[in-house]
Structure formats: C-alpha cells, structure tokens
Design an enzyme around this catalytic site. Structure first.
Site, PDB file in Angstrom:
ATOM      1  N   LYS A 174       0.845  -1.196   0.000  1.00  0.00           N
ATOM      2  CA  LYS A 174       0.000   0.000   0.000  1.00  0.00           C
ATOM      3  C   LYS A 174       0.888   1.255   0.000  1.00  0.00           C
ATOM      4  O   LYS A 174       0.956   1.990   0.981  1.00  0.00           O
ATOM      5  CB  LYS A 174      -0.940  -0.046   1.212  1.00  0.00           C
ATOM      6  CG  LYS A 174      -2.368   0.286   0.814  1.00  0.00           C
ATOM      7  CD  LYS A 174      -3.346  -0.173   1.850  1.00  0.00           C
ATOM      8  CE  LYS A 174      -4.564   0.705   1.916  1.00  0.00           C
ATOM      9  NZ  LYS A 174      -5.272   0.961   0.692  1.00  0.00           N
ATOM     10  N   GLU A 207      -7.232  -5.502 -10.503  1.00  0.00           N
ATOM     11  CA  GLU A 207      -8.152  -4.906  -9.524  1.00  0.00           C
ATOM     12  C   GLU A 207      -8.490  -3.492  -9.962  1.00  0.00           C
ATOM     13  O   GLU A 207      -8.174  -3.080 -11.074  1.00  0.00           O
ATOM     14  CB  GLU A 207      -7.525  -4.949  -8.127  1.00  0.00           C
ATOM     15  CG  GLU A 207      -6.206  -4.217  -8.001  1.00  0.00           C
ATOM     16  CD  GLU A 207      -5.675  -4.203  -6.571  1.00  0.00           C
ATOM     17  OE1 GLU A 207      -6.485  -4.159  -5.640  1.00  0.00           O
ATOM     18  OE2 GLU A 207      -4.449  -4.213  -6.404  1.00  0.00           O
TER      19      GLU A 207
HETATM   20  N1  PLP Z   1      -6.974  -2.851  -3.494  1.00  0.00           N
HETATM   21  C1  PLP Z   1      -6.494  -1.612  -3.350  1.00  0.00           C
HETATM   22  C2  PLP Z   1      -5.648  -1.063  -4.437  1.00  0.00           C
HETATM   23  C3  PLP Z   1      -6.782  -0.877  -2.186  1.00  0.00           C
HETATM   24  O1  PLP Z   1      -6.327   0.360  -2.045  1.00  0.00           O
HETATM   25  C4  PLP Z   1      -7.595  -1.458  -1.194  1.00  0.00           C
HETATM   26  C5  PLP Z   1      -7.902  -0.733   0.033  1.00  0.00           C
HETATM   27  O2  PLP Z   1      -7.297  -0.905   1.043  1.00  0.00           O
HETATM   28  C6  PLP Z   1      -8.073  -2.753  -1.399  1.00  0.00           C
HETATM   29  C7  PLP Z   1      -7.750  -3.417  -2.552  1.00  0.00           C
HETATM   30  C8  PLP Z   1      -8.921  -3.411  -0.367  1.00  0.00           C
HETATM   31  O3  PLP Z   1      -8.143  -3.871   0.691  1.00  0.00           O
HETATM   32  P1  PLP Z   1      -8.768  -4.067   2.125  1.00  0.00           P
HETATM   33  O4  PLP Z   1      -9.874  -5.015   1.977  1.00  0.00           O
HETATM   34  O5  PLP Z   1      -7.645  -4.616   2.925  1.00  0.00           O
HETATM   35  O6  PLP Z   1      -9.198  -2.725   2.573  1.00  0.00           O
HETATM   36  C1  COI Z   2      -9.393   1.371   1.795  1.00  0.00           C
HETATM   37  O1  COI Z   2     -10.319   0.669   1.412  1.00  0.00           O
HETATM   38  O2  COI Z   2      -9.097   1.478   2.988  1.00  0.00           O
HETATM   39  C2  COI Z   2      -8.587   2.102   0.856  1.00  0.00           C
HETATM   40  O3  COI Z   2      -7.493   2.456   1.209  1.00  0.00           O
HETATM   41  C3  COI Z   2      -9.151   2.372  -0.470  1.00  0.00           C
HETATM   42  C4  COI Z   2      -9.049   3.795  -0.900  1.00  0.00           C
HETATM   43  C5  COI Z   2      -9.769   4.754  -0.030  1.00  0.00           C
HETATM   44  C6  COI Z   2      -7.631   4.160  -1.184  1.00  0.00           C
END
Ligand code: PLP
Ligand code: COI
Length: 341
Positions: free
Chosen positions: A184, A220
């Site tokens: 991230k 994604e």
């Molecule tokens: N993919 C991306 C690029 C993201 O920024 C996020 C957000 O966090 C997700 C997927 C979803 O991840 P999570 O379910 O851990 O929030």
């Molecule tokens: C999240 O789902 O927490 C993300 O970081 C997605 C977006 C707001 C960048």
C-alpha cells in the site's frame, strides 16, 4: 459519553477533522513511545523524503459500533502486518504489529465521540500511515520517519450505496510485475489519479486494471479487489502478485466457504471469461462490497445478469454475512473482531 452531533446517515466518504490522532517518530534507529495529540498539522523540512521521492505508505481499516454498544475493529493485525510488508519494500522502518494494534486502540478510544452509532450506516475510518521526514536529496531512504493514525467518520465510498457500478477496462497500468502493486504505497495511488479522473469524465465509476504484461487478466481497481460469482454459485477472486492482498477479500473467501458453504476459487481470471459470470463486485475496507452491474471493454459492454438496479443475490448474502460479523450480529471467527470499548 456524548456523541458528536453529526448527520451520520448522510455522511460521504470524506475527511472530517476529529479531536485526536496518534503520532510516533523514528530517529537514531528507534521509535519513540508515541502519543495521542490534538494537532492535526505536520510541519516538515522542504526536502523531506516524503516530498521528494514519495517514501510513504498507508493502511485503512474501520471501527464499528455493535448492536450491544461495543466499539470494535476488524482484523487490525492484518493491516499491521501489511504495513510491515509495505515498509520493508519501501525501505522504511517497520512499526511493530503489537504497537500498531495498540495505537489503533488508543486513537479509537480517544475519539469515541466520533464513532458512528450502530445502525446509522456510517463507520469510523482509521488511516494509519508513515512518511519519511528528514531531508533527502540523493535517491536513498530517509533516516527519520513519522507514523501517524487519524480517524474520520465516513459513509459509503461510492455515491448511491448499493447501486451497481459501471466499470471500464483501463488502458493504463496500476502496477508493474515485480513492482509495488502488492503493497500500500502512496505512489500506487498517485499514478491512478489520471486514469480515475478520466474514467469519471467518461461516465465510469472505476477502472478495471489488467495485468500489464499480457493485458489479458483481471487485476483490480484503484482501491478495491474484484469478486465474481459463477452461474453455479462459486466465488472467484483474481490471483496475481501485483494485486493488493485485500483483507476484505481474504475474509470473504472464508465467509463464502465456512458460513455460506460456497466453493471458492482464487486464481487467474481472464478478461475473456467475464461474460460468463453471474455477478461481480468490488471489495475493500472503503468499498465494503459494492456491486458491479456493467463492465465496458473498449465499447463492448459486459452486462451481468444481476443488472443495474440491485446487488446480485449471492453478493448480497456475502455482504450481509460479512457486515453481520463486523457489526457483531453474527459470531466471528476467532480473532477477527477486536473489542476496543
Ligand atoms: N486494493 C487496493 C488497491 C486498495 O487500495 C484497497 C484498500 O485498502 C483494497 C484493494 C482493499 O483492501 P482491504 O480489503 O484490505 O481494505
Ligand atoms: C481502503 O479501502 O481502505 C482504501 O485504502 C481504499 C481507498 C480509499 C484508497
């Protein structure tokens, strides 16, 4: 404890300055003790590493009020571990998992008045992040860093809540093979801004990024993983080393199998096979599960049988089960729900 007087049911996904944030600084090879502060601003040298070479990464998780009045958050250990992975890839110092969880707990507790009430449809979004703070002009890692967590109450990420989205297949890439797609890093989001603004201008809600090497496989969107439901009721999620390992997606795979008795496939998904799926959705902390009704591949429309009016039936079951676990209505697997208050 008196809650803030906010119109909880009508919050969007935006920043609202809450009362407290958590800050810890890294210097001379170690993290300080960290503290809760009221100062929402950061003053840094003009040459700080974060400004020059984007040495920054972040996380996102939520706190929820349960039906019986507790405040909980969902699998913060996985966010902590993913941040460790991000820091290692970006040559940043690791913020220990236990300290991350403790800091989340402290900042949520301090901001209890900002945690949306049960049933309001809103949640408290928690944003941990790290930045390089000392001056760096040659291309190299900084030696000083700041770890921070702020919180902000939020409503749905996509306007219209459960209304199915229209996605387009992007001509831009989000992540290179062997790049930083699996962590991230702030830089991943900077490079997605041009395509997302363009998608919105063209009337689409989001971009579907493909694998950059062959442009034949689904990766994604800019901020969420994809889920697909086959006509015979399986959950299929795309697998690739350049996708961010979504905690929501990993949780849904367990929910589908253990709670709903579904078959689950985590595998490469070809662009070509999209037309055969019955339902499609986006999943993530911010997105929760947002249904996708239509995908536009350079003018060719793939319309899912679930349509443009409502969430598909299986997506809905997944949504209800996952949010039921998060909000304390359904029993959670061991270790998934951390009670804060
Ligand atoms: N993919 C991306 C690029 C993201 O920024 C996020 C957000 O966090 C997700 C997927 C979803 O991840 P999570 O379910 O851990 O929030
Ligand atoms: C999240 O789902 O927490 C993300 O970081 C997605 C977006 C707001 C960048």
């Amino acid at each position: 404890m008196e809650k803030k007087n906010l119109d909880w049911a009508n919050l969007g996904f935006g920043y609202m300055m809450a009362d407290y944030r958590y800050v810890s600084n890294y210097k001379d090879g170690k993290w300080d003790d960290g503290e809760i502060t009221t100062d929402a601003n950061i003053t840094l040298n003009e040459c700080a590493g974060v400004f020059q070479y984007a040495q920054t990464c972040f996380e996102g998780l939520k706190a929820y009020t349960t039906e019986d009045g507790h405040i909980v958050c969902f699998r913060p250990d996985l966010n902590a571990q993913r941040m460790v992975d991000s820091c290692e890839r970006l040559k940043m110092p690791v913020f220990p998992v236990e300290r991350f969880i403790d800091a989340v707990e402290k900042v949520v507790k301090a901001n209890e008045a900002w945690v949306p009430p049960f049933g309001s449809g809103a949640t408290l979004y928690i944003r941990p992040y790290m930045i390089a703070t000392n001056p760096v002009i040659g291309v190299k890692p900084a030696t000083e860093y700041q770890f921070r967590i702020f919180v902000t109450p939020v409503g749905p990420y996509f306007k219209g809540g459960a209304k199915p989205l229209t996605i387009r297949v992007s001509d831009y890439d989000r992540a290179a093979p062997c790049g930083t797609g699996h962590i991230k890093a702030g830089l991943n989001y900077a490079m997605s801004l041009y395509p997302i603004v363009d998608a919105h201008e063209q009337g689409f809600d989001e971009n579907m990024y493909l694998d950059p090497a062959t442009r034949t496989k689904v990766e994604e969107t800019g901020g969420a993983n994809f889920i697909f439901i086959t006509k015979d009721g399986k959950l299929v999620t795309p697998k690739s080393d350049s996708i961010l390992p979504s905690i929501t997606r990993r949780s849904l795979m367990v929910v589908a199998e253990k709670y709903l008795g579904m078959e689950v496939e985590h595998r490469e998904v070809l662009l070509e096979e999209l037309k055969d799926f019955a339902e499609c959705g986006l999943c993530g902390t911010a997105a929760v599960i947002s249904p996708v009704g239509k995908i536009n591949d350079h003018g060719t429309e793939i319309c899912f049988p679930s349509g443009m009016e409502e969430m598909g039936p299986t997506t809905k079951k997944l949504y209800e089960t996952l949010t039921g676990i998060q909000m304390g209505k359904l029993e959670a697997p061991e270790g998934w729900v951390k009670v804060i208050v």
